[in-house]
Scaffold this active site. Structure first.
Site, PDB file in Angstrom:
ATOM      1  N   CYS A  35      57.067  41.036  36.470  1.00  0.00           N
ATOM      2  CA  CYS A  35      56.102  41.357  37.526  1.00  0.00           C
ATOM      3  C   CYS A  35      56.722  42.252  38.598  1.00  0.00           C
ATOM      4  CB  CYS A  35      55.595  40.044  38.120  1.00  0.00           C
ATOM      5  SG  CYS A  35      54.693  40.226  39.656  1.00  0.00           S
ATOM      6  N   CYS A  38      56.114  41.187  42.222  1.00  0.00           N
ATOM      7  CA  CYS A  38      56.935  40.013  42.552  1.00  0.00           C
ATOM      8  C   CYS A  38      58.299  40.449  43.087  1.00  0.00           C
ATOM      9  CB  CYS A  38      57.121  39.114  41.331  1.00  0.00           C
ATOM     10  SG  CYS A  38      55.576  38.465  40.659  1.00  0.00           S
TER      11      CYS A  38
END
Length: 110
Positions: A35, A38
């Site tokens: 991700c 993230c």
């Protein structure tokens, strides 16, 4: 896993004890290695964990390694940020955001 400084990593096994046993609200980041947002959020969470440690606990859980908790709370997008109070989710946010905006969004639960 993308580790944010000062942010504990939880697992399916430790989640309930850690979140339910906490007197402060708990901000949980549901994250994954793949991700990109993230990664952007990691330093923000580290800073929030440091600045708000008296009022808020910040933790993260890897959804790929811990599918049980993410399934329980219906987490489909990364990063999802969920605030728990007394073991129950009280707020949910999806996506990375700058620190100032995150702190503004957390004001009503702190």
């Amino acid at each position: 896993m993308i580790r944010a400084t000062g942010v504990d990593e939880l697992t399916d096994e430790t989640f309930d004890a850690e979140v339910r046993g906490e007197t402060r609200p708990v901000l949980v980041e549901f994250t994954a290695d793949w991700c990109g947002p993230c990664r952007q959020l990691a330093p923000v969470l580290g800073a929030v964990a440091e600045e708000e440690r008296e009022r808020l606990r910040v933790v993260q859980i890897d959804v790929d390694r811990n599918p049980g908790i993410s399934t329980r709370y219906g987490v489909l997008s990364m990063p999802t940020l969920m605030v728990f109070r007394d073991g129950e989710p009280v707020k949910s946010m999806v996506g990375a955001r700058p620190k100032r905006r995150l702190l503004q969004e957390l004001e009503d639960v702190l």
